[in-house]
Design a protein around this motif. Structure first.
Motif, short mmCIF file in Angstrom:
data_model
loop_
_atom_site.label_atom_id
_atom_site.label_comp_id
_atom_site.label_asym_id
_atom_site.label_seq_id
_atom_site.Cartn_x
_atom_site.Cartn_y
_atom_site.Cartn_z
N UNK A 287 -89.13 38.29 -13.60
CA UNK A 287 -90.43 37.88 -12.79
C UNK A 287 -89.70 36.60 -11.68
N UNK A 288 -89.76 36.12 -10.37
CA UNK A 288 -89.48 35.19 -10.27
C UNK A 288 -90.14 34.22 -8.76
N UNK A 290 -89.41 32.38 -5.14
CA UNK A 290 -88.11 30.87 -4.66
C UNK A 290 -88.85 29.60 -4.67
N UNK A 291 -87.34 29.17 -4.07
CA UNK A 291 -87.34 27.75 -5.20
C UNK A 291 -87.69 26.87 -4.70
N UNK A 292 -88.83 25.89 -5.03
CA UNK A 292 -89.60 24.83 -4.46
C UNK A 292 -88.89 24.17 -3.86
N UNK A 293 -90.05 23.29 -3.94
CA UNK A 293 -88.79 22.21 -2.96
C UNK A 293 -88.13 20.71 -4.11
N UNK A 294 -88.38 20.96 -5.84
CA UNK A 294 -87.85 20.55 -6.40
C UNK A 294 -86.71 21.57 -7.50
N UNK A 295 -86.33 22.23 -6.85
CA UNK A 295 -85.05 23.42 -6.74
C UNK A 295 -84.87 23.44 -7.87
N UNK A 296 -85.87 23.75 -8.95
CA UNK A 296 -86.20 25.01 -9.31
C UNK A 296 -86.54 25.84 -9.51
N UNK A 297 -85.41 26.89 -10.66
CA UNK A 297 -85.87 28.38 -10.68
C UNK A 297 -86.34 28.36 -12.15
N UNK A 298 -87.64 29.53 -11.52
CA UNK A 298 -87.70 30.07 -13.19
C UNK A 298 -88.14 31.17 -13.14
N UNK A 299 -88.03 31.54 -13.87
CA UNK A 299 -87.70 33.01 -14.79
C UNK A 299 -88.31 33.17 -16.27
N UNK A 300 -89.24 34.49 -15.71
CA UNK A 300 -89.79 35.02 -16.96
C UNK A 300 -89.07 36.13 -17.62
N UNK A 314 -98.58 35.90 -15.43
CA UNK A 314 -99.54 34.79 -15.40
C UNK A 314 -98.76 33.46 -15.67
N UNK A 315 -97.61 33.80 -16.69
CA UNK A 315 -96.84 32.56 -17.38
C UNK A 315 -96.01 32.80 -16.20
N UNK A 316 -95.62 33.08 -15.16
CA UNK A 316 -94.79 32.31 -14.09
C UNK A 316 -95.79 31.80 -13.63
N UNK A 317 -97.07 31.91 -13.45
CA UNK A 317 -98.20 31.13 -12.28
C UNK A 317 -98.50 29.89 -12.74
N UNK A 318 -98.82 29.81 -14.48
CA UNK A 318 -99.01 28.13 -14.82
C UNK A 318 -97.45 27.90 -14.97
N UNK A 319 -96.04 28.55 -15.27
CA UNK A 319 -94.85 27.75 -16.03
C UNK A 319 -94.96 26.18 -14.47
N UNK A 320 -94.90 26.64 -13.44
CA UNK A 320 -94.73 25.81 -11.85
C UNK A 320 -95.72 24.70 -12.10
N UNK A 321 -97.05 24.50 -11.96
CA UNK A 321 -98.27 23.84 -12.34
C UNK A 321 -97.79 22.56 -13.30
N UNK A 322 -97.58 23.49 -14.49
CA UNK A 322 -97.44 22.60 -15.89
C UNK A 322 -95.93 21.43 -15.43
N UNK A 336 -83.11 20.05 -15.87
CA UNK A 336 -82.33 20.97 -15.43
C UNK A 336 -82.43 21.60 -14.29
N UNK A 337 -81.73 22.63 -14.19
CA UNK A 337 -81.70 23.61 -12.07
C UNK A 337 -83.09 24.73 -12.38
N UNK A 338 -82.96 24.80 -14.09
CA UNK A 338 -83.86 26.33 -14.38
C UNK A 338 -84.73 26.02 -14.92
N UNK A 339 -85.67 27.24 -15.39
CA UNK A 339 -86.79 26.78 -16.58
C UNK A 339 -86.78 29.40 -16.50
#
Length: 966
Positions: A287-288, A290-300, A314-322, A336-339
């Motif tokens: 689950x991911x 779109x990249x935000x303004x910081x251009x970091x790709x977050x995938x669970x 839930x993990x995806x929702x809290x990863x960006x804020x943390x 890094x470009x991704x998490x």
């Protein structure tokens, strides 16, 4: 690494990795690797391949040598980058094994003249190249010394390359190796995980490198200071997904020796240590957003069914804020470009902070509100927060050697509460560090067998030495003293020092004093802050000597004193301290509810402190337990505090109400206070509704259950506790409208569980009827579970304890069929609650069968059974009878293995049990205790202390409980 239990095993099966087919595969792999390698800008062509399979035996070195007989690498070479290709086979071969093949080019610089190359290699079958196990070529130079001899030094886990001449200082060289390894299910290095989905068995190839198992995946300079850039290529079955630390940059479908494969190459990593390298081949989904303004790709990432069911949301929702919180907190951009974060069916650590590809147990990343409790949700939040903190503190800046592990893990264990609090600000989660870490580690650090946070580098050499450091001292004491440091510096000064530290040492390595230097610079630039000594001088007393102080306050005179707190005050502390077990202690305090100016206790005794009180005033020290110490008072002040609790307990801060309970019980265990004073602190609890005091009380009362549930004290004790818990049980029955609603407060949801647990444990009929009724209702309609996820662990346990084979068998069927890891964990725990010895014995035997109990869960399952008064002896006998097997399977380098030893002996308190422990140590001294050696010493020390205490206090305790039952 997360706070779960890190498990691995040491078992040499290199001899099984032979066969002519392997040589063919290696050659084919090398051809593809040569093609892929040319795509890497930093790669250098190593020439052709002349490969044959290496012999199964280890050649004997020509002579003993201090270099290859030592566990630490010499400082002669510095790795620059690796070109690494791996091909894991996700199907069993004809020999009944899963394998992986690979090739690596390690490019390094010679920094000191040498004719010897040492590179780590463990359990790899190396292929000969031009007659040797490795080939050396020069990069940018005309020639390289010829390889004269190569061999594997098994004890120190080296591939040794003896050269015919010396390498040039400043010169760059490339070492090529080709190899085959077993993709075993041993949960270390490059290993396999298995699961069943839609009736089909699926295999995942995944990694766990920390602390010393990257060498099990490929030959490498496997020490944290040996940072390098990694160019990774994975060959895998079409339709599977390949992941690594870097973003995937190229995917090619091709054929190798008639086999269709996909070749995925990844962007080069940042300069980093081998222990945070990761690569995975799986059939997962993600689950991911779109990249935000910081251009970091977050995938669970997780099993496809889990993602389809929304368990990664839930993990995806809290990863960006943390991540954003830490960028602000550290004042360093995420590099890094991704998490990527991935949940694995088989994973023995709680989680692992691989840079850009964090691995987790399923229970630490996946959340399903239909099955997961608020505790499961909080665990997901805090483990994510812990691992993401490591992206900066540990990965970007790395400690030079494992002796400073405490700073890495202690720091992440502290700031995880800050990141989690940012993501869920209504949970009041920052305060729970007191329960989860401070109080937890006090119990271990109060033993004479404890150890300092930091050790000398030369004391930590072997892999088992390193693994023993992954304990509650490193994590929880580390967190506690860093929290204290942040408090007396103030958070702005603390983060200012952190920021300059991280910016200066990015992509490199440090020792803990480097952090102290930067914090001191922050102090020096803050005129309003005055410390009695330097940061270095203050903190060295907390990290270079074991234990902690108890501060004793005489409120009639204001006299203060400090002493090393030991649960067994008569025990001999054999570990000398240059500070004589004295600390520089920050004292925060209140007088009758009004906060006062903090000050420092800088010597053994202070006769002029401001901590005096009149007849009607009480004094309370260590506000909110920000200091890592216990507090004792004169008897008059204790009485005033007790009177305040019984008249209006809310005038004392809630954390300090928990402190009063915990301090008095532990001071009584140490024979500093009378036990009746500690017991009297619980009387007011009939009016208490807050979580933290109840958690503190239950922790200590649970200790009483362990001490007395086999003696005549148990009956009167149970009667008292039943009377104590009934008002809280009734309170939650009322506010939940007879258990039909969930309390709105996060902490109230926890305390509701406490109320049901203790009420049922003490035999409150209405509680037992409630839990048995719910469970029976579920048995009648298995598709519809009426029990709220928050309450399931407690309800399942209570119902199975009250039932027989029918209830146990139903629980087992539900466990086998559970598709949600957190639900399976609840049932696995509850099955250990049975009061039927034959069922518990059967359950113990199930732990020997990985098709019934996963290897990652074996040690914790045995410990669950040992916590049951009926199962304790069964579990102890079970472990003793199979000690050598358990040691081989789990004891080589395992935090969880230490937990096994402490868990099965936790109830020990008699002379006979002490003798059993001592005999066990004697009987197995030749076999050894692996990473559980510290735990065994602590169990003996703890049992000795309890034995002495019981001899002096048992009758007093019995009399008090009888008096309260009238």
């Amino acid at each position: 690494m997360g706070k779960g239990f890190y498990i691995s095993r040491s078992a040499g099966r290199v001899g099984l990795l032979l066969g002519a087919a392997a040589a063919v595969t290696i050659v084919a792999l090398a051809i593809v690797y040569a093609q892929e390698k040319s795509r890497n800008a930093a790669a250098d062509d190593g020439g052709g391949v002349n490969g044959t399979t290496a012999p199964a035996f280890t050649p004997t070195p020509m002579a003993s040598n201090d270099s290859w007989d030592q566990y630490r690498l010499p400082d002669t070479l510095r790795p620059e980058y690796y070109n690494l290709t791996l091909w894991p086979r996700l199907h069993m071969g004809q020999d009944g094994m899963y394998i992986f093949t690979g090739s690596s080019s390690a490019v390094f610089t010679c920094v000191k003249e040498t004719d010897l190359i040492l590179i780590h290699s463990k359990m790899l079958n190396l292929t000969t190249i031009d007659g040797h196990l490795a080939r050396l070529t020069a990069v940018g130079l005309a020639t390289a010394p010829a390889v004269e001899a190569t061999w594997l030094q098994m004890e120190t886990q080296y591939l040794v390359i003896q050269l015919s001449g010396v390498m040039t200082v400043g010169g760059s060289y490339q070492l090529d190796t080709e190899f085959q390894g077993e993709l075993a299910d041993d949960l270390e290095g490059f290993y396999r995980s298995e699961y069943v989905e839609d009736g089909v068995k699926r295999v995942v190839a995944t990694t766990q490198m920390q602390p010393t198992d990257a060498r099990k995946a490929f030959p490498c300079f496997d020490e944290p200071a040996m940072k390098a850039v990694f160019h990774v290529t994975l060959i895998h079955e079409p339709g599977t997904v390949a992941l690594s630390n870097g973003m995937e940059k190229d995917t090619v479908n091709t054929t190798i020796e008639g086999t269709d494969v996909t070749v995925t190459s990844f962007e080069p990593t940042k300069r980093m240590s081998t222990y945070v390298l990761a690569f995975i081949v799986c059939d997962f989904a993600y689950v991911s957003a779109p990249k935000g303004s910081d251009n970091i790709l977050i995938r669970i990432w997780a099993r496809r069914k889990a993602i389809e069911q929304g368990q990664g949301e839930y993990a995806h929702n809290v990863t960006g804020p943390i991540l954003k919180f830490y960028e602000s907190y550290f004042n360093v951009t995420y590099p890094l470009s991704k998490s990527d974060q991935i949940a694995l069916p088989d994973f023995n650590a709680g989680a692992m902070e691989n840079w850009g590809l964090v691995t987790y147990r399923e229970t630490a990343l996946l959340y399903d509100p239909q099955f997961s409790s608020n505790g499961n949700k909080e665990r997901v939040l805090t483990v994510i927060s812990h691992e993401l903190a490591h992206m900066w503190f540990g990965n970007l800046v790395t400690l030079r050697w494992w002796n400073d592990l405490w700073l890495n893990e202690g720091f992440a264990s502290y700031v995880e509460y800050l990141g989690a609090n940012h993501a869920e600000p209504t949970w009041n989660i920052k305060d729970t560090i007191v329960l989860n870490d401070v109080h937890r580690v006090f119990a271990v650090d109060a033993l004479n067998s404890s150890h300092p946070l930091s050790s000398r580098e030369d004391e930590i050499n072997m892999p088992t030495d390193i693994s023993q450091l992954f304990d509650s001292i490193s994590y929880s004491k580390g967190a506690s003293v860093l929290r204290m440091l942040s408090e007396f510096l103030s958070e702005p000064v603390f983060v200012k020092g952190l920021s300059t530290y991280l910016n200066q040492f990015a992509y490199s390595n440090t020792v803990y004093t480097d952090l102290w230097d930067h914090l001191q610079q922050a102090v020096d630039s803050t005129p309003s802050l005055s410390l009695p000594h330097s940061v270095n001088d203050i903190m060295n007393r907390w990290i270079l000597q074991m234990g902690f102080p108890v501060v004793t306050i005489d409120t009639s005179t204001g006299e203060l004193s400090q002493n090393h707190f030991l649960l067994d005050s008569e025990s001999v502390v054999e570990k000398a301290s240059e500070f004589n077990y004295e600390w520089y202690i920050p004292i925060t305090w209140k007088k009758a509810g009004v906060g006062q100016e903090p000050f420092w206790l800088l010597q053994k005794t202070d006769t002029h402190s401001p901590l005096t009180a009149t007849r009607n005033e009480w004094v309370l020290a260590n506000l909110n337990i920000t200091g890592y110490y216990r507090v004792n008072y004169d008897s008059d002040n204790w009485e005033r505090l007790l009177n305040q609790l019984n008249s209006d307990h809310q005038l004392i801060p809630v954390i300090n109400r928990a402190q009063i309970v915990d301090d008095t019980f532990n001071l009584a265990r140490a024979k500093i206070l009378n036990i009746t004073l500690a017991l009297r602190t619980t009387v007011y609890l009939s009016h208490e509704r807050e979580l933290m005091p109840w958690e503190s009380a239950i922790d200590n009362l649970s200790h009483f259950f362990l001490l007395f549930d086999r003696s005549e004290v148990y009956g009167p004790m149970q009667t008292y506790f039943k009377k104590l818990i009934t008002p809280l049980f009734s309170y939650f029955q009322r506010i939940t409208l007879n258990w039909t609603r969930v309390p709105s407060s996060h902490t109230d949801q926890y305390n509701q569980v406490n109320a049901i647990w203790l009420a049922c444990k003490t035999g409150l009929d209405s509680c037992q009827d409630l839990t048995k009724g719910w469970f029976k209702q579920w048995m009648q309609d298995p598709a519809n579970n009426p029990i709220h996820p928050n309450l399931r662990t407690t309800v399942y346990c209570s119902a199975i304890a009250a039932g027989g084979a029918e209830e146990w068998d139903f629980g087992w069927e539900m466990f086998k069929n559970a598709s949600i890891a957190s639900e399976a964990d609840k049932l696995r725990y509850a099955l250990a609650c049975s009061k039927q010895p034959w069922l518990l014995n059967r359950y113990l035997k199930y732990t020997l069968d990985p098709t019934k109990i996963r290897k990652q869960d074996v040690t914790s399952t045995i410990v669950h059974i040992a916590r049951n008064v009926v199962g304790q002896t069964l579990a102890w006998d079970f472990v003793r009878a199979r000690w050598e097997s358990f040691l081989t399977q789990y004891g080589g380098s395992s935090f969880s293995f230490a937990h096994l030893i402490s868990g099965v002996t936790k109830r020990f308190s008699s002379r006979f049990e002490l003798q059993q422990l001592q005999q066990f140590m004697k009987d197995n001294e030749n076999i050894g205790f692996g990473s559980g050696a510290f735990a065994l010493e602590q169990s003996i020390a703890s049992t000795t202390a309890k034995l002495k205490w019981l001899a002096e206090n048992k009758e007093t305790v019995l009399s008090w409980f009888i008096s309260q039952s009238k």
